[in-house]
Design a protein around this motif. Structure first.
Motif, mmCIF file in Angstrom:
data_model
loop_
_atom_site.group_PDB
_atom_site.id
_atom_site.type_symbol
_atom_site.label_atom_id
_atom_site.label_comp_id
_atom_site.label_asym_id
_atom_site.label_seq_id
_atom_site.Cartn_x
_atom_site.Cartn_y
_atom_site.Cartn_z
ATOM 1 N N UNK A 63 0.838 -1.179 0.182
ATOM 2 C CA UNK A 63 0.017 -0.041 -0.058
ATOM 3 C C UNK A 63 0.930 1.352 0.124
ATOM 4 N N UNK A 64 1.188 2.030 -1.131
ATOM 5 C CA UNK A 64 1.771 3.083 -1.211
ATOM 6 C C UNK A 64 0.955 4.373 -1.206
ATOM 7 N N UNK A 65 -0.423 4.275 -0.874
ATOM 8 C CA UNK A 65 -1.384 5.304 -1.166
ATOM 9 C C UNK A 65 -1.858 5.773 0.265
ATOM 10 N N UNK A 66 -1.025 5.767 1.189
ATOM 11 C CA UNK A 66 -1.343 6.449 2.394
ATOM 12 C C UNK A 66 -1.604 7.906 2.449
ATOM 13 N N UNK A 67 -0.810 8.616 1.502
ATOM 14 C CA UNK A 67 -1.148 10.029 1.657
ATOM 15 C C UNK A 67 -2.758 10.211 1.067
ATOM 16 N N UNK A 68 -3.099 9.638 -0.077
ATOM 17 C CA UNK A 68 -4.338 9.806 -0.535
ATOM 18 C C UNK A 68 -5.425 9.242 0.279
ATOM 19 N N UNK A 69 -5.259 8.239 0.904
ATOM 20 C CA UNK A 69 -6.168 7.607 1.899
ATOM 21 C C UNK A 69 -6.374 8.712 3.076
ATOM 22 N N UNK A 70 -5.300 9.275 3.521
ATOM 23 C CA UNK A 70 -5.112 10.137 4.690
ATOM 24 C C UNK A 70 -5.917 11.513 4.221
ATOM 25 N N UNK A 71 -5.772 11.880 3.140
ATOM 26 C CA UNK A 71 -6.383 12.944 2.394
ATOM 27 C C UNK A 71 -7.901 12.785 2.497
ATOM 28 N N UNK A 72 -8.339 11.497 1.875
ATOM 29 C CA UNK A 72 -9.563 11.215 1.895
ATOM 30 C C UNK A 72 -10.440 11.134 3.346
ATOM 31 N N UNK A 73 -9.768 10.720 4.383
ATOM 32 C CA UNK A 73 -9.962 10.501 5.716
ATOM 33 C C UNK A 73 -10.097 12.065 6.115
ATOM 34 N N UNK A 100 -3.312 8.654 -4.914
ATOM 35 C CA UNK A 100 -2.551 9.939 -3.942
ATOM 36 C C UNK A 100 -2.669 11.149 -4.463
ATOM 37 N N UNK A 101 -2.652 11.382 -5.804
ATOM 38 C CA UNK A 101 -3.000 12.477 -6.406
ATOM 39 C C UNK A 101 -4.431 12.917 -6.583
ATOM 40 N N UNK A 102 -5.158 11.974 -6.744
ATOM 41 C CA UNK A 102 -6.604 12.171 -6.779
ATOM 42 C C UNK A 102 -7.048 12.964 -5.126
ATOM 43 N N UNK A 103 -6.780 12.095 -4.211
ATOM 44 C CA UNK A 103 -6.857 12.686 -2.694
ATOM 45 C C UNK A 103 -6.219 13.988 -2.482
ATOM 46 N N UNK A 104 -5.236 14.335 -2.752
ATOM 47 C CA UNK A 104 -4.332 15.654 -2.768
ATOM 48 C C UNK A 104 -5.326 16.619 -3.636
ATOM 49 N N UNK A 159 -8.836 22.665 11.488
ATOM 50 C CA UNK A 159 -9.383 22.927 10.202
ATOM 51 C C UNK A 159 -8.850 22.108 9.028
ATOM 52 N N UNK A 160 -9.468 22.108 7.820
ATOM 53 C CA UNK A 160 -9.048 21.224 6.866
ATOM 54 C C UNK A 160 -8.204 22.376 5.830
ATOM 55 N N UNK A 161 -6.990 22.195 5.626
ATOM 56 C CA UNK A 161 -6.278 23.079 4.933
ATOM 57 C C UNK A 161 -5.627 22.348 3.769
ATOM 58 N N UNK A 162 -5.162 23.055 2.681
ATOM 59 C CA UNK A 162 -4.420 22.632 1.492
ATOM 60 C C UNK A 162 -2.918 22.064 2.198
ATOM 61 N N UNK A 163 -2.451 20.720 1.773
ATOM 62 C CA UNK A 163 -1.319 20.369 2.416
ATOM 63 C C UNK A 163 -1.357 19.955 3.761
ATOM 64 N N UNK A 164 -2.401 19.809 4.296
ATOM 65 C CA UNK A 164 -2.592 19.595 5.916
ATOM 66 C C UNK A 164 -1.712 18.174 6.186
#
Length: 359
Positions: free
Chosen positions: A88-98, A156-160, A278-283
């Protein structure tokens, strides 16, 4: 395979993992000192700033523990998927989705929502969103044979991008624009969705530390002592043999990757529910990719997940203070952290190869 009855040579002790890790740490410290000197900073001043940033106050310790907890959640999920033979290399996208789901859920709650209701709803929303995000890649893997490495990486890119769109569009989650200085971020979550502090007002450590600790322990118990863990291990070793034995390979792989995504999504929800709420860009601050590194270094050991997460969590906080108090460039701190990770990974690989050759 041949067995040697000769007594172990003294040099073989140098290949012990603890010795190799200590050597990697010493080399990294030497490199860090060289970079500090090159930046024109006194090494003693830099060390004092690093120590202050890691352990100098309840605030720094609490910040470090929060960072370590986020990494531990992502790395724990990676270990579950890895046990099922998936990467699973998608932790960044999954984190963003969460984080996105947690913010939407928290902002939809009434202002006076009690903490006993608001926090669980926010965290569950993050977990479910991360699970769904990873499940998409899992289904493509089990039903179409598409590599989960590629799909999770692309997601990942989709989530970001989804987070960026949500915080820039007023029709979605962006706070009302009152002037040109209004930041592209969501409004603050209601107080009932804020993660409670666990060490008093002087420390920012929240219940995410306890959540991560429980996740690590429960996952370790499940993987080692239950039938589910045994089935995941069997599938990870040989999906074809597991299928011949009647194991539901597709369901186990989908479940393993789904849990990985859920824990990463939970980490994202915890980030949103922590100050400034808050939810911010690059959080995400790259936690998803760093958690992947922790999972790779841990090599399936949940004890190693906890240890490496703590190490990188404290180094991150210390590095920030090193930059602020001692004037050491942030790039130098990133170089030191990257070299440490590379050296530990290289020494582990070398040790395993030497051990295999000796047997």
């Amino acid at each position: 395979m041949t067995l040697s009855l000769a007594p172990p040579r003294p040099l073989s002790r140098l290949r012990h993992p603890s010795v190799l890790a200590a050597g990697a740490a010493l080399v990294t410290v030497g490199l860090g000192a060289a970079l500090v000197v090159a930046a024109g900073t006194d090494p003693a001043t830099a060390w004092a700033a690093l120590e202050e940033g890691m352990f100098g106050s309840p605030y720094s310790v609490g910040t470090s523990l929060n960072s370590a907890a986020v990494l531990a959640l992502i790395a724990t999920g990676f270990s579950v998927a890895h046990r099922a033979g998936l990467v699973n290399v998608g932790g960044e996208g999954q984190l963003c989705a969460g984080g996105l789901a947690a913010a939407a859920t928290g902002l939809a709650l009434p202002p006076q929502v009690p903490t006993a209701l608001g926090v669980p709803l926010t965290l569950v929303a993050g977990f479910l969103a991360g699970t769904l995000w990873a499940w998409l890649a899992a289904v493509l893997r089990t039903r179409r044979g598409t590599s989960e490495v590629i799909t999770t990486l692309l997601l990942n890119f989709v989530g970001v991008g989804a987070v960026s769109v949500a915080v820039h569009e007023e029709g979605l989650l962006r706070q009302p624009v009152t002037s040109s200085e209004t930041l592209p971020q969501s409004e603050a979550l209601p107080a009932g969705a804020h993660l409670p502090l666990i060490a008093g007002a002087e420390s920012p450590a929240t219940v995410i530390v306890a959540v991560a600790a429980v996740a690590v322990v429960v996952t370790a118990v499940v993987l080692r002592f239950t039938g589910t863990g045994l089935r995941l291990t069997a599938v990870g070793h040989s999906p074809s043999a597991s299928a011949r034995l009647g194991l539901p390979v597709a369901r186990l792989q989908e479940g393993g990757l789904g849990v990985a995504g859920g824990l990463a999504g939970l980490a994202g929800a915890c980030l949103v529910a922590t100050a400034p709420y808050v939810l911010a860009e690059h959080f995400s601050s790259g936690y998803g990719f760093t958690g992947l590194v922790v999972g790779l270094l841990a090599r399936g050991s949940l004890i190693a997940v906890a240890a490496v997460s703590l190490l990188l969590g404290f180094l991150t906080s210390g590095g920030i203070n090193l930059q602020l108090a001692a004037g050491v460039p942030a790039s130098s701190v990133q170089i030191v952290q990257s070299v440490l990770v590379l050296l530990i990974a290289a020494t582990m690989l070398w040790s395993n190869r030497r051990t295999g050759a000796a047997t």
